[in-house]
Design a protein around this motif. Structure first.
Motif, PDB file in Angstrom:
ATOM      1  N   THR A 180       0.848  -1.190   0.000  1.00  0.00           N
ATOM      2  CA  THR A 180       0.000   0.000   0.000  1.00  0.00           C
ATOM      3  C   THR A 180       0.882   1.238   0.000  1.00  0.00           C
ATOM      4  OG1 THR A 180      -0.045   0.142   2.418  1.00  0.00           O
ATOM      5  CG2 THR A 180      -1.727  -1.247   1.364  1.00  0.00           C
ATOM      6  N   LEU A 181       0.264   2.376  -0.241  1.00  0.00           N
ATOM      7  CA  LEU A 181       0.992   3.643  -0.177  1.00  0.00           C
ATOM      8  C   LEU A 181       1.614   3.830   1.200  1.00  0.00           C
ATOM      9  CD1 LEU A 181       1.824   6.385  -1.339  1.00  0.00           C
ATOM     10  CD2 LEU A 181      -0.434   7.265  -0.678  1.00  0.00           C
ATOM     11  N   ALA A 182       0.888   3.480   2.240  1.00  0.00           N
ATOM     12  CA  ALA A 182       1.404   3.637   3.605  1.00  0.00           C
ATOM     13  C   ALA A 182       2.639   2.773   3.831  1.00  0.00           C
ATOM     14  CB  ALA A 182       0.317   3.278   4.618  1.00  0.00           C
ATOM     15  N   GLN A 183       2.619   1.546   3.334  1.00  0.00           N
ATOM     16  CA  GLN A 183       3.758   0.643   3.514  1.00  0.00           C
ATOM     17  C   GLN A 183       4.988   1.133   2.759  1.00  0.00           C
ATOM     18  OE1 GLN A 183       1.776  -2.881   2.142  1.00  0.00           O
ATOM     19  NE2 GLN A 183       1.168  -3.530   4.200  1.00  0.00           N
ATOM     20  N   VAL A 184       4.767   1.687   1.579  1.00  0.00           N
ATOM     21  CA  VAL A 184       5.877   2.229   0.787  1.00  0.00           C
ATOM     22  C   VAL A 184       6.427   3.502   1.439  1.00  0.00           C
ATOM     23  CG1 VAL A 184       6.421   3.397  -1.391  1.00  0.00           C
ATOM     24  CG2 VAL A 184       5.217   1.203  -1.412  1.00  0.00           C
ATOM     25  N   THR A 185       5.546   4.384   1.860  1.00  0.00           N
ATOM     26  CA  THR A 185       5.973   5.637   2.487  1.00  0.00           C
ATOM     27  C   THR A 185       6.740   5.364   3.778  1.00  0.00           C
ATOM     28  OG1 THR A 185       4.050   6.775   1.557  1.00  0.00           O
ATOM     29  CG2 THR A 185       5.187   7.851   3.383  1.00  0.00           C
ATOM     30  N   ALA A 186       6.203   4.440   4.588  1.00  0.00           N
ATOM     31  CA  ALA A 186       6.878   4.092   5.836  1.00  0.00           C
ATOM     32  C   ALA A 186       8.235   3.464   5.560  1.00  0.00           C
ATOM     33  CB  ALA A 186       6.011   3.136   6.655  1.00  0.00           C
ATOM     34  N   GLY A 187       8.304   2.615   4.546  1.00  0.00           N
ATOM     35  CA  GLY A 187       9.573   1.988   4.198  1.00  0.00           C
ATOM     36  C   GLY A 187      10.618   3.018   3.808  1.00  0.00           C
ATOM     37  N   ALA A 188      10.222   3.977   2.969  1.00  0.00           N
ATOM     38  CA  ALA A 188      11.156   5.028   2.551  1.00  0.00           C
ATOM     39  C   ALA A 188      11.599   5.871   3.745  1.00  0.00           C
ATOM     40  CB  ALA A 188      10.499   5.903   1.495  1.00  0.00           C
ATOM     41  N   GLY A 189      10.657   6.168   4.628  1.00  0.00           N
ATOM     42  CA  GLY A 189      11.004   6.949   5.812  1.00  0.00           C
ATOM     43  C   GLY A 189      11.989   6.226   6.709  1.00  0.00           C
ATOM     44  N   VAL A 190      11.743   4.949   6.938  1.00  0.00           N
ATOM     45  CA  VAL A 190      12.654   4.148   7.756  1.00  0.00           C
ATOM     46  C   VAL A 190      14.036   4.094   7.111  1.00  0.00           C
ATOM     47  CG1 VAL A 190      13.164   1.780   8.513  1.00  0.00           C
ATOM     48  CG2 VAL A 190      10.894   2.754   8.887  1.00  0.00           C
ATOM     49  N   GLY A 191      14.071   3.896   5.794  1.00  0.00           N
ATOM     50  CA  GLY A 191      15.351   3.826   5.103  1.00  0.00           C
ATOM     51  C   GLY A 191      16.181   5.080   5.286  1.00  0.00           C
ATOM     52  N   ALA A 192      15.553   6.238   5.121  1.00  0.00           N
ATOM     53  CA  ALA A 192      16.276   7.505   5.255  1.00  0.00           C
ATOM     54  C   ALA A 192      16.694   7.764   6.700  1.00  0.00           C
ATOM     55  CB  ALA A 192      15.398   8.643   4.743  1.00  0.00           C
ATOM     56  N   VAL A 193      15.782   7.519   7.626  1.00  0.00           N
ATOM     57  CA  VAL A 193      16.062   7.792   9.039  1.00  0.00           C
ATOM     58  C   VAL A 193      17.187   6.909   9.568  1.00  0.00           C
ATOM     59  CG1 VAL A 193      15.091   7.559  11.363  1.00  0.00           C
ATOM     60  CG2 VAL A 193      13.788   8.723   9.584  1.00  0.00           C
ATOM     61  N   VAL A 194      17.251   5.685   9.100  1.00  0.00           N
ATOM     62  CA  VAL A 194      18.306   4.768   9.541  1.00  0.00           C
ATOM     63  C   VAL A 194      19.633   5.077   8.851  1.00  0.00           C
ATOM     64  CG1 VAL A 194      19.079   2.359   9.453  1.00  0.00           C
ATOM     65  CG2 VAL A 194      16.757   2.888  10.178  1.00  0.00           C
ATOM     66  N   ALA A 195      19.592   5.299   7.544  1.00  0.00           N
ATOM     67  CA  ALA A 195      20.832   5.415   6.772  1.00  0.00           C
ATOM     68  C   ALA A 195      21.601   6.705   7.031  1.00  0.00           C
ATOM     69  CB  ALA A 195      20.512   5.291   5.282  1.00  0.00           C
ATOM     70  N   ILE A 196      20.890   7.820   7.117  1.00  0.00           N
ATOM     71  CA  ILE A 196      21.577   9.107   7.196  1.00  0.00           C
ATOM     72  C   ILE A 196      22.498   9.221   8.433  1.00  0.00           C
ATOM     73  CG2 ILE A 196      21.239  11.590   7.485  1.00  0.00           C
ATOM     74  CD1 ILE A 196      18.770  11.301   5.629  1.00  0.00           C
ATOM     75  N   PRO A 197      21.973   9.029   9.658  1.00  0.00           N
ATOM     76  CA  PRO A 197      22.887   9.160  10.810  1.00  0.00           C
ATOM     77  C   PRO A 197      23.957   8.087  10.849  1.00  0.00           C
ATOM     78  CG  PRO A 197      20.729   8.379  11.516  1.00  0.00           C
ATOM     79  CD  PRO A 197      20.588   8.767  10.084  1.00  0.00           C
ATOM     80  N   ALA A 198      23.604   6.851  10.460  1.00  0.00           N
ATOM     81  CA  ALA A 198      24.587   5.761  10.497  1.00  0.00           C
ATOM     82  C   ALA A 198      25.762   6.059   9.589  1.00  0.00           C
ATOM     83  CB  ALA A 198      23.917   4.447  10.120  1.00  0.00           C
ATOM     84  N   TYR A 199      25.474   6.504   8.370  1.00  0.00           N
ATOM     85  CA  TYR A 199      26.567   6.742   7.419  1.00  0.00           C
ATOM     86  C   TYR A 199      27.358   7.991   7.783  1.00  0.00           C
ATOM     87  CZ  TYR A 199      29.161   6.560   3.087  1.00  0.00           C
ATOM     88  OH  TYR A 199      30.182   6.460   2.167  1.00  0.00           O
ATOM     89  N   LEU A 200      26.671   9.037   8.226  1.00  0.00           N
ATOM     90  CA  LEU A 200      27.363  10.264   8.601  1.00  0.00           C
ATOM     91  C   LEU A 200      28.334  10.022   9.754  1.00  0.00           C
ATOM     92  CD1 LEU A 200      24.548  12.979   8.411  1.00  0.00           C
ATOM     93  CD2 LEU A 200      26.631  12.872   7.006  1.00  0.00           C
ATOM     94  N   VAL A 201      27.912   9.273  10.740  1.00  0.00           N
ATOM     95  CA  VAL A 201      28.736   9.043  11.925  1.00  0.00           C
ATOM     96  C   VAL A 201      29.916   8.120  11.623  1.00  0.00           C
ATOM     97  CG1 VAL A 201      28.762   7.965  14.215  1.00  0.00           C
ATOM     98  CG2 VAL A 201      26.887   9.489  13.575  1.00  0.00           C
ATOM     99  N   LEU A 202      29.679   7.093  10.831  1.00  0.00           N
ATOM    100  CA  LEU A 202      30.684   6.040  10.682  1.00  0.00           C
ATOM    101  C   LEU A 202      31.629   6.220   9.501  1.00  0.00           C
ATOM    102  CD1 LEU A 202      28.430   2.984  11.535  1.00  0.00           C
ATOM    103  CD2 LEU A 202      30.146   4.076  12.996  1.00  0.00           C
ATOM    104  N   SER A 203      31.225   7.013   8.517  1.00  0.00           N
ATOM    105  CA  SER A 203      32.083   7.133   7.337  1.00  0.00           C
ATOM    106  C   SER A 203      33.181   8.182   7.522  1.00  0.00           C
ATOM    107  CB  SER A 203      31.243   7.479   6.113  1.00  0.00           C
ATOM    108  OG  SER A 203      30.629   8.742   6.256  1.00  0.00           O
TER     109      SER A 203
END
Length: 203
Positions: A180-203
């Motif tokens: 559903t749209l909700a599942q896709v939107t939530a997935g994209a949100g989770v992806g961005a929220v997880v990836a951005i701080p993890a990569y910024l801190v560790l790279s």
């Protein structure tokens, strides 16, 4: 007309959606992203590429070989695991594979950006595994958004041009009636929220 409505995959738009879904499958992005980061951020390039291939093996090749094996045995419906209840075990095996690869990379002092990319994949795996215990969060959207976020961090604002691709991937999952749209939107949100701080801190 009834046949067309009941078989959307036969329509041109749905055929296009199927191509998008396969070309930008999480397995392919999980293999490509360590390579992109390794080649761009590490000198000599051969060092980054070598470790990137290690990351790709543990993030993509091993987990997806197990998935295809189970598909062939009949214990999974398909390689995208569209039945939520079937996702738990493959996702856990995938996490274990990434953790083994990550341990190897940390122990042998792999380049930080490549290691950071593998950490991002592990963190995304944890997040989608937890979510999929109760809800069919879009893994396609999560990995696509996380990958796009890393590309923007690594290459700069020019790679904001990758964001429409994330939208296209989300559209493909909705068009194919996998999410559903909700599942896709939530997935994209989770992806961005997880990836951005993890990569910024560790790279």
């Amino acid at each position: 007309m009834h046949d067309v409505i009941d078989n959307p995959v036969r329509q041109p738009a749905s055929l296009a959606a199927r191509v998008v879904t396969e070309v930008f499958a999480p397995a392919l992005l999980a293999a490509a992203m360590p390579v992109i980061v390794g080649v761009h951020s590490t000198s000599p390039v051969s060092l980054g590429l070598g470790w990137a291939l290690v990351g790709a093996v543990f993030c993509s090749v091993i987990p997806n070989t197990l998935i295809w094996w189970r598909v062939r045995r009949g214990s999974l419906t398909d390689h995208h695991i569209r039945v939520r209840e079937q996702r738990k075990t493959p996702l856990l095996y995938g996490l274990l594979s990434v953790l083994v690869g990550l341990t190897l990379m940390v122990t042998l002092d792999a380049p930080r950006p490549v290691t950071a990319m593998v950490v991002v994949m592990f963190a995304l795996g944890l997040a989608v595994t937890a979510a999929n215990l109760v809800w069919k969060l879009s893994i396609h959207a999560a990995v696509a958004a996380g990958s796009a976020a890393v590309l923007v961090i690594e290459f700069g604002p020019t790679l904001l041009a990758s964001l429409p691709v994330v939208v296209l991937i989300g559209w493909s999952r909705i068009r194919l009636r996998e999410h559903t749209l909700a599942q896709v939107t939530a997935g994209a949100g989770v992806g961005a929220v997880v990836a951005i701080p993890a990569y910024l801190v560790l790279s």
